[in-house]
Design a protein around this motif. Structure first.
Motif, PDB file in Angstrom:
ATOM      1  N   PHE A  21       0.833  -1.210   0.000  1.00  0.00           N
ATOM      2  CA  PHE A  21       0.000   0.000   0.000  1.00  0.00           C
ATOM      3  C   PHE A  21       0.863   1.254   0.000  1.00  0.00           C
ATOM      4  CE2 PHE A  21      -4.714   0.109   1.319  1.00  0.00           C
ATOM      5  CZ  PHE A  21      -5.042  -0.682   0.229  1.00  0.00           C
ATOM      6  N   LEU A  22       1.933   1.222   0.783  1.00  0.00           N
ATOM      7  CA  LEU A  22       2.836   2.375   0.835  1.00  0.00           C
ATOM      8  C   LEU A  22       3.416   2.663  -0.543  1.00  0.00           C
ATOM      9  CD1 LEU A  22       4.392   4.482   2.552  1.00  0.00           C
ATOM     10  CD2 LEU A  22       6.141   2.718   2.906  1.00  0.00           C
ATOM     11  N   SER A  23       3.748   1.619  -1.306  1.00  0.00           N
ATOM     12  CA  SER A  23       4.330   1.813  -2.637  1.00  0.00           C
ATOM     13  C   SER A  23       3.322   2.456  -3.592  1.00  0.00           C
ATOM     14  CB  SER A  23       4.821   0.473  -3.201  1.00  0.00           C
ATOM     15  OG  SER A  23       3.731  -0.399  -3.453  1.00  0.00           O
ATOM     16  N   ILE A  24       2.038   2.091  -3.462  1.00  0.00           N
ATOM     17  CA  ILE A  24       1.005   2.707  -4.309  1.00  0.00           C
ATOM     18  C   ILE A  24       0.896   4.193  -3.993  1.00  0.00           C
ATOM     19  CG2 ILE A  24      -1.465   2.770  -4.825  1.00  0.00           C
ATOM     20  CD1 ILE A  24      -1.543  -0.244  -4.285  1.00  0.00           C
ATOM     21  N   ALA A  25       0.875   4.513  -2.696  1.00  0.00           N
ATOM     22  CA  ALA A  25       0.772   5.915  -2.290  1.00  0.00           C
ATOM     23  C   ALA A  25       1.999   6.703  -2.737  1.00  0.00           C
ATOM     24  CB  ALA A  25       0.607   6.013  -0.772  1.00  0.00           C
ATOM     25  N   TYR A  26       3.185   6.118  -2.580  1.00  0.00           N
ATOM     26  CA  TYR A  26       4.421   6.824  -2.951  1.00  0.00           C
ATOM     27  C   TYR A  26       4.498   7.024  -4.460  1.00  0.00           C
ATOM     28  CZ  TYR A  26       9.322   8.124  -3.209  1.00  0.00           C
ATOM     29  OH  TYR A  26      10.480   8.805  -3.456  1.00  0.00           O
ATOM     30  N   ARG A  27       4.054   6.019  -5.216  1.00  0.00           N
ATOM     31  CA  ARG A  27       4.071   6.139  -6.677  1.00  0.00           C
ATOM     32  C   ARG A  27       3.135   7.247  -7.157  1.00  0.00           C
ATOM     33  NH1 ARG A  27       2.510   1.250  -7.831  1.00  0.00           N
ATOM     34  NH2 ARG A  27       0.342   1.706  -8.359  1.00  0.00           N
ATOM     35  N   THR A  28       2.029   7.440  -6.461  1.00  0.00           N
ATOM     36  CA  THR A  28       1.022   8.428  -6.875  1.00  0.00           C
ATOM     37  C   THR A  28       1.340   9.816  -6.343  1.00  0.00           C
ATOM     38  OG1 THR A  28      -0.614   6.643  -6.773  1.00  0.00           O
ATOM     39  CG2 THR A  28      -1.461   8.894  -6.964  1.00  0.00           C
ATOM     40  N   ALA A  29       1.722   9.909  -5.076  1.00  0.00           N
ATOM     41  CA  ALA A  29       1.983  11.225  -4.454  1.00  0.00           C
ATOM     42  C   ALA A  29       3.209  11.121  -3.554  1.00  0.00           C
ATOM     43  CB  ALA A  29       0.757  11.680  -3.662  1.00  0.00           C
ATOM     44  N   GLU A  90      -0.724  22.098  10.098  1.00  0.00           N
ATOM     45  CA  GLU A  90      -2.097  22.481   9.776  1.00  0.00           C
ATOM     46  C   GLU A  90      -2.286  22.612   8.269  1.00  0.00           C
ATOM     47  OE1 GLU A  90      -4.982  23.064  11.544  1.00  0.00           O
ATOM     48  OE2 GLU A  90      -3.890  22.002  13.126  1.00  0.00           O
ATOM     49  N   TRP A  91      -1.307  23.229   7.605  1.00  0.00           N
ATOM     50  CA  TRP A  91      -1.375  23.350   6.135  1.00  0.00           C
ATOM     51  C   TRP A  91      -1.397  21.978   5.486  1.00  0.00           C
ATOM     52  CZ3 TRP A  91       2.621  21.526   2.970  1.00  0.00           C
ATOM     53  CH2 TRP A  91       2.439  21.760   1.599  1.00  0.00           C
ATOM     54  N   PHE A  92      -0.529  21.095   5.992  1.00  0.00           N
ATOM     55  CA  PHE A  92      -0.447  19.755   5.417  1.00  0.00           C
ATOM     56  C   PHE A  92      -1.748  18.986   5.611  1.00  0.00           C
ATOM     57  CE2 PHE A  92       0.447  15.199   6.052  1.00  0.00           C
ATOM     58  CZ  PHE A  92       0.973  14.887   4.811  1.00  0.00           C
ATOM     59  N   GLU A  93      -2.301  18.995   6.825  1.00  0.00           N
ATOM     60  CA  GLU A  93      -3.493  18.212   7.143  1.00  0.00           C
ATOM     61  C   GLU A  93      -4.740  18.746   6.446  1.00  0.00           C
ATOM     62  OE1 GLU A  93      -3.986  15.421   8.801  1.00  0.00           O
ATOM     63  OE2 GLU A  93      -1.879  15.139   9.307  1.00  0.00           O
ATOM     64  N   ASN A  94      -4.872  20.071   6.336  1.00  0.00           N
ATOM     65  CA  ASN A  94      -6.127  20.653   5.855  1.00  0.00           C
ATOM     66  C   ASN A  94      -6.089  21.141   4.410  1.00  0.00           C
ATOM     67  OD1 ASN A  94      -7.468  20.384   8.423  1.00  0.00           O
ATOM     68  ND2 ASN A  94      -6.206  22.087   9.150  1.00  0.00           N
ATOM     69  N   ARG A  95      -4.898  21.287   3.842  1.00  0.00           N
ATOM     70  CA  ARG A  95      -4.813  21.794   2.467  1.00  0.00           C
ATOM     71  C   ARG A  95      -4.155  20.795   1.523  1.00  0.00           C
ATOM     72  NH1 ARG A  95      -4.928  27.405   2.095  1.00  0.00           N
ATOM     73  NH2 ARG A  95      -4.804  27.058  -0.156  1.00  0.00           N
ATOM     74  N   TYR A  96      -2.943  20.410   1.842  1.00  0.00           N
ATOM     75  CA  TYR A  96      -2.152  19.596   0.912  1.00  0.00           C
ATOM     76  C   TYR A  96      -2.572  18.121   0.935  1.00  0.00           C
ATOM     77  CZ  TYR A  96       1.983  17.849  -1.548  1.00  0.00           C
ATOM     78  OH  TYR A  96       2.824  17.243  -2.451  1.00  0.00           O
ATOM     79  N   LYS A  97      -2.696  17.568   2.116  1.00  0.00           N
ATOM     80  CA  LYS A  97      -3.004  16.140   2.252  1.00  0.00           C
ATOM     81  C   LYS A  97      -4.333  15.748   1.610  1.00  0.00           C
ATOM     82  CE  LYS A  97      -3.671  12.615   5.841  1.00  0.00           C
ATOM     83  NZ  LYS A  97      -3.684  12.372   7.301  1.00  0.00           N
ATOM     84  N   PRO A  98      -5.441  16.494   1.824  1.00  0.00           N
ATOM     85  CA  PRO A  98      -6.716  16.088   1.201  1.00  0.00           C
ATOM     86  C   PRO A  98      -6.645  16.014  -0.326  1.00  0.00           C
ATOM     87  CG  PRO A  98      -7.114  17.703   2.930  1.00  0.00           C
ATOM     88  CD  PRO A  98      -5.642  17.650   2.725  1.00  0.00           C
ATOM     89  N   VAL A  99      -5.929  16.969  -0.949  1.00  0.00           N
ATOM     90  CA  VAL A  99      -5.808  16.965  -2.414  1.00  0.00           C
ATOM     91  C   VAL A  99      -5.026  15.744  -2.883  1.00  0.00           C
ATOM     92  CG1 VAL A  99      -4.884  18.215  -4.400  1.00  0.00           C
ATOM     93  CG2 VAL A  99      -5.993  19.475  -2.549  1.00  0.00           C
ATOM     94  N   CYS A 100      -3.916  15.464  -2.203  1.00  0.00           N
ATOM     95  CA  CYS A 100      -3.097  14.299  -2.567  1.00  0.00           C
ATOM     96  C   CYS A 100      -3.854  12.995  -2.328  1.00  0.00           C
ATOM     97  CB  CYS A 100      -1.797  14.294  -1.764  1.00  0.00           C
ATOM     98  SG  CYS A 100      -0.675  15.639  -2.196  1.00  0.00           S
TER      99      CYS A 100
END
Length: 609
Positions: A21-29, A90-100
């Motif tokens: 699963f980690l490899s799928i996530a890393y390959r995508t984002a 906060e930026w990562f959790e609420n802005r960047y992470k949801p998009v990724c």
């Protein structure tokens, strides 16, 4: 009881599943994954700085009469680091992470959808395989987030654990004994706790499937009428109660063992190290004066934080196992090699005038099952109209599926222009066929899209209207205020068109007019129509398909009169073959069935009159 080597292999398999699963996530984002690891480790590190070094510095500064300005600079620097880290988090959790996460979800679900479209039809008729797919699809997004959170929390907790152990060793190495012994004991108990939890989950798999099935049936629209017009729901409730009874027994048996290990796990992880270490630290500081008061305070904080780090590390192994059990289903589904892959390469067909032959075809759904079809041989010349008739269960629909290569014969061959169907590229071969199934479906898309079974161009809407007029359904659509651009069903559009079963079948029939298929397959396309309407529909279909071969199934033998040749199937064998006139002259089973149906229609007419 599992030995240590088996336990290690098991956890190594758990790790490999999570790494998948980690490899799928890393390959995508990749940046999103790296950022989460970095931020989690930094948060644990800053917590260490704040709870250990900060207190140590402040107490030491006061004890050594350090100027207030220097203390203020240090405190300000620490607060600035904490503030900056909080802002970035906060930026990562609420802005960047949801998009990724949307991109990761899209990639994972595309993999699932692609595999679902690629596997052969038999997989959907295999309960165990289908359950694995539905479980995989249901939790894919949520489980990916849980895997990433668990792995990054482990990395952060591990860094914190090492820092705290080094700090405790520098303050008083003997204190480590009071920490390490309960920690080692806890990890041994954690292994047993996870094993008991795994056994409980395994035991509850079957009853949970029953429970979820009843939950599903209770609210799905497709079951609503049957549930309200019969007593079948009481049978479902009985199965539901029995499933919960099994689960209750499992919780009282295996679950009791898991609860015992959980209590011991929590005791040795959170409770045991803390009081023993505190008593030793107090003894060292207050009785034998081995360490200073400031070291005593720092040691207390170290012990407290170490207990939390150990608990987090223990939780990692529990979550690693839980996530792995789910990922195992998903990996098995994604890595399944279909027997008839959608993209399988091969010959390209000359689809102008295909000649279809079945040569001694037999078929069974599994090696130990009774054959559904036995030694079927028939030929369909280009442009010929063939009817397949027989009682329910005779094998007619299965034969159609073999012809379209939704299945492969167990023995024998389906051939087109002398070549085995298995030699053709699958997608190219299936384009030979235009199909109308008995249980035809429409999508929550525009009427034109449903007709072409793809995105219809604006220029194609006029042709779509003509086709719908030819099959006799456009007048109804117009009366509802609809057009070829109207959306079918109210799944996403409250103004969507809701059509009857017969009207949906006419749309399905209309699909034949919009494609370039050379062989029309009609699996009881008029089952929702009355006998007169059915005859007219078949007449329309056969005239429209004058330049195509046609194979059609119909329980009403009146429609078979339109065929060039009729095959009567019984118990998976062809028992009679010929034109309507030839079979009636034979005065065999076909003639008997035809006379009985004719009498039935006449009796209906007399009853109505």
């Amino acid at each position: 009881m599992m030995d240590k080597a088996s336990v290690f292999k098991q956890y190594f398999a758990y790790w490999n599943n999570n790494k998948y699963f980690l490899s799928i996530a890393y390959r995508t984002a990749p940046r999103r994954v790296v950022l989460q690891f970095v931020l989690t480790i930094m948060n644990y590190t800053v917590n260490y700085l704040h709870s250990i070094l900060f207190i140590s510095y402040v107490f030491s500064a006061i004890e050594n009469n350090t100027p207030y300005s220097r203390i203020l600079i240090f405190i300000s620097a620490m607060l600035l680091i904490v503030f900056l880290l909080m802002a970035v988090s906060e930026w990562f959790e609420n802005r960047y992470k949801p998009v990724c996460d949307l991109a990761i979800s899209q990639e994972l679900n595309r993999m699932l959808f692609a595999k679902a479209a690629d596997v052969e039809l038999a997989c959907y008729e295999n309960t165990e395989f289908y359950n694995k797919y539905t479980r995989a699809a249901k939790e894919a997004d949520q489980r990916m987030a849980l895997v990433l959170d668990n792995l990054t929390e482990f990395a952060g907790a591990l860094v914190s654990f090492v820092l705290l152990l080094v700090t405790a060793a520098l303050l008083d190495p003997v204190a480590l004994v009071f920490m390490v012994i309960p920690i080692a004991t806890k990890f041994m108990i954690t292994v047993r706790r996870n094993r008991a939890t795994f056994e409980l989950n395994q035991a509850n798999t079957a009853p949970t499937r029953v429970k979820n099935y009843v939950n599903r049936v209770a609210y799905l629209e497709s079951y609503a009428k049957e549930l309200r017009m019969s007593a079948i729901f009481s049978v479902l409730l009985d199965r539901y109660d029995r499933a919960l009874g099994v689960m209750r027994a499992n919780f009282l048996g295996i679950g009791r063992k898991a609860a015992k290990y959980r209590a011991l796990d929590d005791t040795f992880g959170m409770v045991a190290p803390f009081p023993l270490s505190i008593l030793y630290a107090a003894y060292s500081a207050l009785i034998i004066h081995k360490i200073k008061i400031v070291s005593f305070v720092v040691l207390l904080n170290t012990i407290n934080n170490l207990s939390r780090a150990v608990a987090n590390l223990s939780t990692f192994f529990t979550n690693l196992q839980e996530n792995s059990l789910y990922i195992d289903n998903l990996r098995e589904f994604l890595q399944y090699e279909p027997a008839i892959a959608q993209g399988q390469p091969g010959l390209r067909s000359d689809n102008k005038k295909p000649k279809l032959e079945l040569i001694n075809v037999s078929f069974a759904y599994s090696a130990d099952a009774e054959p559904i079809l036995r030694n079927i041989s028939l030929t369909v010349e280009p442009g010929e109209k063939i009817a397949l008739v027989g009682h329910n269960g005779a094998g007619k629909s299965t034969l159609i599926k073999l012809i379209m290569r939704l299945y492969d014969p167990t023995t024998g061959a389906v051939c087109v222009n002398g070549n085995d169907a298995r030699e053709y590229a699958v997608d190219d071969y299936r384009q030979l066929f235009g199909t109308v199934f008995q249980d035809c479906k429409v999508m929550a898309m525009s009427l034109a899209d449903n007709l072409y079974m793809r995105r219809a161009a604006d220029s194609e809407h006029a042709q779509a209207q003509e086709v719908l007029e030819r099959v006799g359904v456009y007048a109804k659509i117009a009366s509802l205020g609809g057009s070829t651009a109207s959306v079918l069903t109210r799944e996403f559009d409250e103004a969507g068109l809701v059509l009857s079963g017969g009207e949906i079948q006419k749309i399905s029939i209309g699909r034949l007019f919009t494609g370039n298929s050379r062989i029309a397959i009609l699996d009881e396309p008029s089952s929702a129509l009355d006998p007169v309407a059915e005859y007219k529909t078949f007449d329309l279909l056969l005239r429209a398909a004058e330049d195509r071969s046609v194979l059609f199934i119909s329980h009403r033998l009146s429609s078979a009169l339109l065929a060039d040749r009729i095959y009567l199937l019984e118990h998976g064998r062809i028992v009679e073959c010929g034109s309507h006139q030839e079979l009636m002259a034979l005065n065999g089973k076909y003639a008997e069935m035809f006379h009985k149906q004719a009498e039935s229609y006449q009796e209906e007419e007399r009853t109505i009159v």
